[in-house]
Design a protein around this motif. Structure first.
Motif, PDB file in Angstrom:
ATOM      1  N   HIS A 157      -5.419   1.365   5.082  1.00  0.00           N
ATOM      2  CA  HIS A 157      -4.519   0.314   5.818  1.00  0.00           C
ATOM      3  C   HIS A 157      -3.334   0.625   6.034  1.00  0.00           C
ATOM      4  CE1 HIS A 157      -3.027  -3.698   5.972  1.00  0.00           C
ATOM      5  NE2 HIS A 157      -2.039  -3.235   5.220  1.00  0.00           N
ATOM      6  N   HIS A 158      -2.719   1.640   5.317  1.00  0.00           N
ATOM      7  CA  HIS A 158      -1.348   2.118   5.330  1.00  0.00           C
ATOM      8  C   HIS A 158      -1.215   2.811   6.844  1.00  0.00           C
ATOM      9  CE1 HIS A 158       2.812   2.502   4.070  1.00  0.00           C
ATOM     10  NE2 HIS A 158       2.835   3.613   4.367  1.00  0.00           N
ATOM     11  N   GLY A 198      -5.719   1.825   0.194  1.00  0.00           N
ATOM     12  CA  GLY A 198      -4.370   1.826   0.640  1.00  0.00           C
ATOM     13  C   GLY A 198      -3.941   2.534   1.596  1.00  0.00           C
ATOM     14  N   SER A 235       1.008  -1.310   0.109  1.00  0.00           N
ATOM     15  CA  SER A 235       0.024   0.054   0.115  1.00  0.00           C
ATOM     16  C   SER A 235       0.881   1.272  -0.217  1.00  0.00           C
ATOM     17  CB  SER A 235      -0.950   0.179   1.224  1.00  0.00           C
ATOM     18  OG  SER A 235      -0.219  -0.118   2.531  1.00  0.00           O
TER      19      SER A 235
END
Length: 131
Positions: A85-86, A82, A35
């Motif tokens: 999540h990151h 992304g 990500s």
């Protein structure tokens, strides 16, 4: 080493390095790297869209038309996931760096929480921003 010791030593016949065999914390760690790379590689396109949206009404309409395409919405949804999540995995990694939740049960639980929070935030912000 004597031959008897070599024969008795059990060695694996093959290593299964697929992502499906990883434990959840390992999967979250790899997805954190993927990500981050995707967010970095998408920066030129996102900066182009940002510049177009601020330049003139014509370029704003052009950026808006580009973003209304279903493929662009899908890519933006992937980037939203992304980022979510990151961000979540980054907080988890920072907590692990200060030795919070490093035992096996807590690490697996926090990895599952990162996956859940990333998907939940992506669905929430994706719905609000894209549709």
């Amino acid at each position: 080493m004597p031959e008897a010791a070599v024969k008795n030593k059990r060695r694996p016949l093959w290593y299964n390095l697929s992502l499906f065999n990883l434990p959840v914390p390992g999967l979250v760690s790899i997805m954190h790297r993927i990500s981050g790379a995707a967010l970095f590689l998408s920066l030129p396109w996102l900066l182009y869209l940002f510049d177009a949206s601020l330049d003139s009404p014509e370029r704003y309409a052009q950026a808006q038309q580009q973003l209304s395409h279903p493929l662009a919405k899908l890519v933006l949804f992937g980037l939203i996931w992304g980022y979510a999540h990151h961000f979540s995995a980054g907080i988890r990694h920072l907590l692990l760096d200060v030795h919070v939740g490093i035992d096996l049960h807590s690490a697996r639980g926090s990895a599952r929480a990162v996956l859940g929070v990333g998907v939940a935030l992506a669905l929430l912000f994706g719905w609000v921003l894209l549709w």
